[in-house]
Motif scaffolding. Sequence first.
Motif, PDB file in Angstrom:
ATOM      1  N   GLU A  68       0.821  -1.218   0.000  1.00 55.18           N
ATOM      2  CA  GLU A  68       0.000   0.000   0.000  1.00 55.18           C
ATOM      3  C   GLU A  68       0.853   1.266   0.000  1.00 55.18           C
ATOM      4  OE1 GLU A  68      -2.602  -0.576   3.346  1.00 55.18           O
ATOM      5  OE2 GLU A  68      -3.897  -1.963   2.228  1.00 55.18           O
ATOM      6  N   GLN A  69       2.028   1.203   0.639  1.00 52.27           N
ATOM      7  CA  GLN A  69       2.918   2.359   0.658  1.00 52.27           C
ATOM      8  C   GLN A  69       3.677   2.517  -0.655  1.00 52.27           C
ATOM      9  OE1 GLN A  69       5.513   1.940   4.035  1.00 52.27           O
ATOM     10  NE2 GLN A  69       3.907   2.432   5.509  1.00 52.27           N
ATOM     11  N   TYR A  82       2.877   1.147  -3.782  1.00 54.51           N
ATOM     12  CA  TYR A  82       2.122   1.118  -5.031  1.00 54.51           C
ATOM     13  C   TYR A  82       0.749   1.752  -4.868  1.00 54.51           C
ATOM     14  CZ  TYR A  82       5.613  -2.521  -5.813  1.00 54.51           C
ATOM     15  OH  TYR A  82       6.798  -3.207  -5.903  1.00 54.51           O
ATOM     16  N   GLU A  83       0.257   2.286  -5.960  1.00 53.07           N
ATOM     17  CA  GLU A  83      -1.130   2.770  -6.039  1.00 53.07           C
ATOM     18  C   GLU A  83      -1.961   1.572  -6.497  1.00 53.07           C
ATOM     19  OE1 GLU A  83      -4.042   5.600  -5.616  1.00 53.07           O
ATOM     20  OE2 GLU A  83      -1.911   6.065  -5.414  1.00 53.07           O
ATOM     21  N   ILE A  84      -2.715   0.992  -5.579  1.00 56.15           N
ATOM     22  CA  ILE A  84      -3.487  -0.215  -5.887  1.00 56.15           C
ATOM     23  C   ILE A  84      -4.951   0.170  -6.080  1.00 56.15           C
ATOM     24  CG2 ILE A  84      -4.184  -2.506  -5.074  1.00 56.15           C
ATOM     25  CD1 ILE A  84      -1.609  -2.470  -3.333  1.00 56.15           C
ATOM     26  N   PRO A  85      -5.465  -0.032  -7.289  1.00 57.40           N
ATOM     27  CA  PRO A  85      -6.893   0.272  -7.513  1.00 57.40           C
ATOM     28  C   PRO A  85      -7.776  -0.620  -6.639  1.00 57.40           C
ATOM     29  CG  PRO A  85      -5.748  -0.119  -9.593  1.00 57.40           C
ATOM     30  CD  PRO A  85      -4.808  -0.502  -8.490  1.00 57.40           C
ATOM     31  N   ASP A  86      -8.859  -0.065  -6.139  1.00 58.46           N
ATOM     32  CA  ASP A  86      -9.759  -0.795  -5.245  1.00 58.46           C
ATOM     33  C   ASP A  86     -10.240  -2.111  -5.850  1.00 58.46           C
ATOM     34  OD1 ASP A  86      -9.520   1.132  -3.305  1.00 58.46           O
ATOM     35  OD2 ASP A  86     -11.356   2.200  -3.899  1.00 58.46           O
TER      36      ASP A  86
END
Length: 172
Positions: free
Chosen positions: A128-129, A131-135
């Motif tokens: 989470e820190q 990478y930008e993880i799409p919902d």
Amino acid sequence: MTTDFEPRIYVACLAAYNNGYLHGAWIDATQGVSELQDQVNSMLAASPIAGAEEYAIHDYEDFGGAFISEYAGLPDVSEIASFLAEHGTLAAVTLKDSFGDLSAARSMLERYAGCYISVAAFAEECAEQWYEIPDQLAYYIDYEAMARSLQLGGEIEVVTEGFEEVHIFWGQ
């Protein structure tokens, strides 16, 4: 991290011991070496055997699993005790994992990443820190596999202390 350790040593007079007397004193091991030596000297001066000069550490407590030898030097005892008093439970964790090697424990402490309920929880926080993880994709990420990869690849070292108490250290 605060301390809950109060390391002490029981120092016995060997002249008294060899003559059938139990004479010694419990000493706060977090003191400086000269203070420890002063207390050992006071104990020896109060010995029932005149001219007593030799002592041994016959017991110790609150050293977080570190082994203290009967003839350990006061500088070593003071250094380990101060390390435990300063860093508390985390110092005990690193000392146990380093088999009592203080320099290795200090090095390990510098690489501390935190305490988590599991290695997978650590992997999830890192993902989470980093990478930008799409919902819509978040539920498909296998954090257990990610955690295994981090461990097997040597990126992290893991020390499990108890239920949901996993200490993570960055690899060397």
